[in-house]
Design an enzyme around this catalytic site. Structure first.
Site, short mmCIF file in Angstrom:
data_model
loop_
_atom_site.label_atom_id
_atom_site.label_comp_id
_atom_site.label_asym_id
_atom_site.label_seq_id
_atom_site.Cartn_x
_atom_site.Cartn_y
_atom_site.Cartn_z
N CYS A 1 -17.77 -9.82 38.76
CA CYS A 1 -18.35 -8.53 38.38
C CYS A 1 -18.22 -8.26 36.90
O CYS A 1 -19.19 -7.86 36.28
CB CYS A 1 -17.82 -7.39 39.24
SG CYS A 1 -16.08 -7.25 39.41
N GLU B 1 -15.76 -10.36 34.65
CA GLU B 1 -14.74 -11.20 34.06
C GLU B 1 -15.34 -11.99 32.90
O GLU B 1 -16.20 -12.86 33.10
CB GLU B 1 -14.18 -12.17 35.12
CG GLU B 1 -13.20 -11.49 36.08
CD GLU B 1 -13.86 -10.95 37.34
OE1 GLU B 1 -15.05 -10.61 37.28
OE2 GLU B 1 -13.19 -10.87 38.38
#
Lengths: 850, 83
Positions: A477, A479
């Site tokens: 999502c 990183e």
């Protein structure tokens, strides 16, 4: 600009998805297991590759009418399968119940087949001849005995079971178990989702084709056989690693060719001439890319998708991001549009079909992981924009089309992230803002400069340069992931294309609930929800705020130490028996070095991290404690603790004091300085821990969906949050209703620390559609975003929705099957979210104007 | 019974339904198939499949170590299959 209409083809395919339930079968694990247990005593990496080749070669190909991009994980539209070699405990624990269901499920009626609706594609209850597993996946009753037999074969041999044995050697393993039971920590990554939250790399098959990869591996194998190459520990392993690469590549070729054969079979009896010719084109394309590099855009798009599914089938993975796919595919797009082989509309249709395929990816894992952490999402995050290696805007016309396809074919995957840089052109950024306005919840905006600064700080020691840092993309999502530029030869030109070159992230210590640690600090190690001791008592008073901070840090460090050691063992067992072969052969520099992921073959290996949840509730709680208990002495610590334990019942005055204490998100230095101090300490402390690869850990601050599950396990907080309520989402989002001074005040609160000291930070904002209406609204949205980025904020994403719509959707879910919302780093269908997360999204502060 | 899910023209969408490649219509997996039914390859139809003591699983005789099999499993890409 109005939202473009979806093409008829993509609509039809998306409609199939919307009516499909998540379904699992045993074909892949059956063939994998059968081969694996035939190869006793083989070298582990070769044994694994032989099992992978057998499984890929045996998968039943399924193609649906109208598909342009084909191939999928399993034989169902939203298909997936268990991997008992990672974890089989869930099935063994339910063996009797599942077997009974397999025996007892009776014949089905037509009524039972027409009851989809509430819950979207979640197969929540057994019906007809299908059994519900983990409240999410359906499995045919005749497959259940096979599921159980396979699980039994892996009992005591899975990564979960082997690592559980060795974890006992860690002196703090009992504490780790307590932390998991108390939901102070949320999941063991080593056997649940050992890979992912990373960026895939499509380069090698695009450049060399599978035949080329096999040729390279064969030549390297011959060159290194019997030679240590100066490395007495692992040099000899190169022989076996190259053998494994060849076996895995052959398995993928067989799999692709089986699909080609299926396309020819379908063409053989197809009466519709258009469809027949499409099947033939699919077959011809697959027959080509099974061996050779792509010839154009359609080949390349198919090959990238095939590789994506291949990597996903190798391991339990969430968050395998396609990275900057628009930049990877651009050479083919430019070539084909220039030659007339592809029109803009052709490309758009293909991109829409690609969205349906990505959205159909399911990940088969336990209920706690899929529901409690992932909310059913698989986080295939496509990054847009950013810079080229030499610092120029990297966005292109194909990326504009990707945004357009995401508007016309709104769907959760791939979610989009704009790598925001001041140098990106206005029309590109405005197009992205237009997309946000549609309410789909994407794209998110990530600060390219902050990301590059983080990468250089973390990976400079592994040789990363400024130019390479600019290859960055978002894995999972949000990183921030290390990537690299590789030179693609296509149509007589050389192109620098970006792709992932790092190990998985969001592996290591996940997720640590900061409010729960504070609860334990205040109650001297007791979990007050379960009335159970987790930490040994410290036996020291909490007379000062500093003493509370010391107790909190003490428990936090104890927790992280225990979790890190145990997770290192899990991942070490994984790398010894279950190492990635396919993902490795795709990533630089495994093919060159002859070492796979488990032997530090990737270019960047310092990717393990410590992930936290509930940052803002922790900060607000510390602000309340400091102000009310230690400065103003408005309430004693004992009185406050009694109020928390009673969930403020009969402690209304104390609750009121807590609610009115300083809160993060209002540009109030009182609370914001607590955040800044925490972030400084967290960044410094994280780097004192070491991963199994001998690299330093770093902070990761995203909640995914854990803020719901972990909030449910925590008693009331000094910030006034009631017991069991979800924490604030992300790490920079204000707790719902507490940010009262508008978004710019929230930005100032969020940017009081250096975001590049962490892999990420996460800020979600809910806007009423009226606040960003029309073209002017898109400009306002872009200016708002700039306001955050220029202050050094890393990430912001928006829900553009009227809360009253969400409340109605909660009451009448059947009418909202297609409603998308942004949760925390991902977009998901409203009806596929659990109620705690729905409640939390409804409660978020809604900005009507700014 | 010749059900849709056992037909070679059937593309499974999920555990309860699929699409018929002949009609392009959605069909229930366990409903009676039409006269155009053509059997899909399954382990249960293979000469090398032997029913076992367990009522729900059997054995694949192609496997040297007597590995289990089950009748309903797809055998389309099985290299050992003998119709």
């Amino acid at each position: 600009m109005a939202t473009p209409a979806i093409t008829a083809r993509a609509k039809k395919l998306r409609d199939i998805y919307l009516g499909a339930a998540s379904s699992a079968d045993n074909e892949f694990p059956y063939w994998y297991t059968r081969q694996y247990f035939t190869d006793d005593c083989e070298i582990p990496v070769v044994r694994r590759a032989r099992a992978l080749r057998a499984a890929f070669s045996s998968l039943t190909p399924v193609i649906y009418p109208g598909e342009l991009i084909v191939m999928q994980k399993a034989a169902y539209y939203r298909g997936s399968f268990p991997m008992p070699w990672l974890s089989e405990g869930y099935y063994m624990a339910r063996e009797d119940e599942l077997y009974r269901q397999a025996l007892e499920r009776g014949s089905s009626s037509a009524d039972e087949h027409s009851s989809f609706g509430c819950g979207g594609g979640n197969f929540t209850q057994s019906r007809g001849k299908a059994v519900s597993i983990a409240g999410k996946f359906g499995m045919r009753q005749e497959e259940i005995p096979a599921l159980l037999k396979l699980a039994r074969l892996w009992q005591h041999k899975s990564v979960q079971d082997i690592s559980a044995r060795y974890e006992r050697a860690v002196p703090e393993s009992a504490l780790k178990d307590e932390l998991m039971r108390g939901i102070v920590c949320m999941f063991d990554s080593g056997y649940t989702l050992p890979q992912g939250r990373e960026v895939i790399n499509y380069y090698y098959p695009l450049q060399y084709g599978f035949d080329g990869i096999i040729k390279i591996a064969s030549e390297k194998k011959a060159a290194c056989a019997g030679c240590a190459g100066g490395d007495g520990m692992a040099g000899m392993n190169r022989l076996y690693n190259y053998e494994a690469v060849i076996l895995a590549a052959e398995g993928l070729q067989n799999w692709i060719l089986n699909y080609a054969k299926e396309a020819r079979r379908l063409a053989s009896f197809e009466s519709d001439e258009n469809q027949k010719s499409e099947y033939c084109a699919i077959a011809e394309r697959l027959e080509h890319i099974a061996h050779y590099p792509p010839r154009g855009f359609r080949d390349a798009a198919q090959l990238c998708w095939t590789l994506h599914v291949a990597a996903l089938n190798e391991d339990a993975i969430s968050g395998l991001s396609p990275g900057r796919l628009g930049q990877v595919l651009y050479p083919y797009y430019e070539h084909d549009t220039a030659s007339g082989a592809l029109t803009r509309r052709d490309a758009l249709e293909l991109l829409e079909c690609q969205r349906v395929k990505f959205t159909s990816i399911d990940c088969f894992a336990s209920a706690g992981v899929v529901g409690g952490v992932l909310s059913g999402s698989t986080f295939n995050n496509l990054s847009l924009g950013g810079l080229t290696e030499d610092g120029q805007p990297a966005c292109n016309e194909l990326e504009q089309l990707i945004i357009e396809a995401a508007m016309s074919c709104a769907s959760p995957q791939p979610t989009l992230s704009v790598l925001y840089d001041e140098r990106l052109p206005e029309d590109f950024l405005l197009r992205a803002a237009e997309c946000v306005r549609t309410g789909a919840g994407y794209p998110a905006f990530m600060n390219n400069r902050v990301a590059a600064d983080f990468l250089l700080s973390q990976y400079g020691g592994e040789g990363m340069t400024v130019g390479e840092a600019r290859a960055v993309a978002i894995g999972g999502c949000l990183e921030t992931s290390p990537c690299s530029w590789l030179t693609l030869d296509f149509a007589g030109r050389k192109w620098q294309i970006p792709g992932g070159s790092g190990q998985p992230t969001s592996v290591g210590v996940h997720f640590v609930s900061l409010p729960k640690i504070l609860e334990l600090a205040l109650f001297d190690g007791m979990d007050m929800r379960a009335n159970h001791r987790i930490f040994p008592p410290r036996g020291r008073g909490l007379e000062t705020c500093e003493a509370v901070i010391e107790a909190f840090r003490d428990y936090f460090l104890q927790a992280v130490a225990a979790l890190n050691k145990c997770n290192n063992i899990q991942h070490d067992v994984w790398r010894k028996n279950n190492m990635a072969v396919i993902n490795s052969l795709l990533k630089p520099d495994c093919l060159e070095k002859g070492h796979l992921i488990n032997e530090l073959g990737y270019r960047y290996n310092g990717t393990f991290n410590i992930e936290t949840t509930g940052t803002v509730n922790f900060v607000n709680s510390m602000a309340a404690l400091k102000k009310l208990v230690f400065e103003e002495r408005a309430v004693s610590l004992e009185e406050l603790k009694a109020a928390l334990a009673a969930n403020f019942k009969s402690h209304e005055k104390t609750h009121s004091l807590c609610l009115n204490a300083p809160k993060y998100g209002n540009d109030d230095p009182y609370a914001d300085s607590i955040l800044a101090e925490w972030e400084r300490w967290f960044a410094q402390t994280s780097r004192e821990f070491e991963s199994l690869y001998g690299k330093r850990l770093y902070p990761c601050q995203i909640s995914v969906s854990t803020h719901g599950a972990m909030g449910a396990a925590a008693i009331a907080g000094p910030d006034g949050r009631p017991a069991g309520a979800a924490f604030a989402d992300g790490s920079m989002s204000a707790y719902p209703g507490t940010d009262k001074n508008g978004p710019y005040a929230l930005f100032r609160s969020a940017c009081g620390w250096d975001h590049s000291s962490s892999q990420n930070s996460q800020l979600n904002i809910k806007l009423h559609p009226s606040a960003v209406a029309g073209r002017e609204g898109a400009k306002k949205l872009l200016e708002l975003t700039r306001g955050y980025m220029r202050r050094g904020g890393f990430h912001v994403q928006y829900n553009v929705i009227d809360s009253s719509v969400l409340r109605d959707a909660q009451r009448n879910p059947a009418g909202y099957r297609e409603l998308l919302v942004r949760v925390a780093g991902f977009t998901q269908y409203w009806v596929e979210l659990g109620k705690p997360i729905q409640d939390e999204i409804i409660a978020r502060t809604e900005y009507g104007e700014f | 019974m010749d059900t849709h899910r056992n037909c070679g023209y059937y593309a499974p969408v999920d555990v309860t339904k699929g699409i018929c490649h002949k009609t392009k219509q959605e069909v229930a997996a366990d409903a009676q198939s039409c006269p155009q039914f053509s059997p899909a390859p399954r382990c249960g139809n293979c000469k090398l499949y032997a029913p076992g003591k367990d009522p729900l699983t059997g054995e694949c005789k192609a496997s040297a170590n007597g590995f289990f099999a089950y009748a309903g499993m797809s055998a389309r890409e099985c290299k050992y299959r003998r119709d």
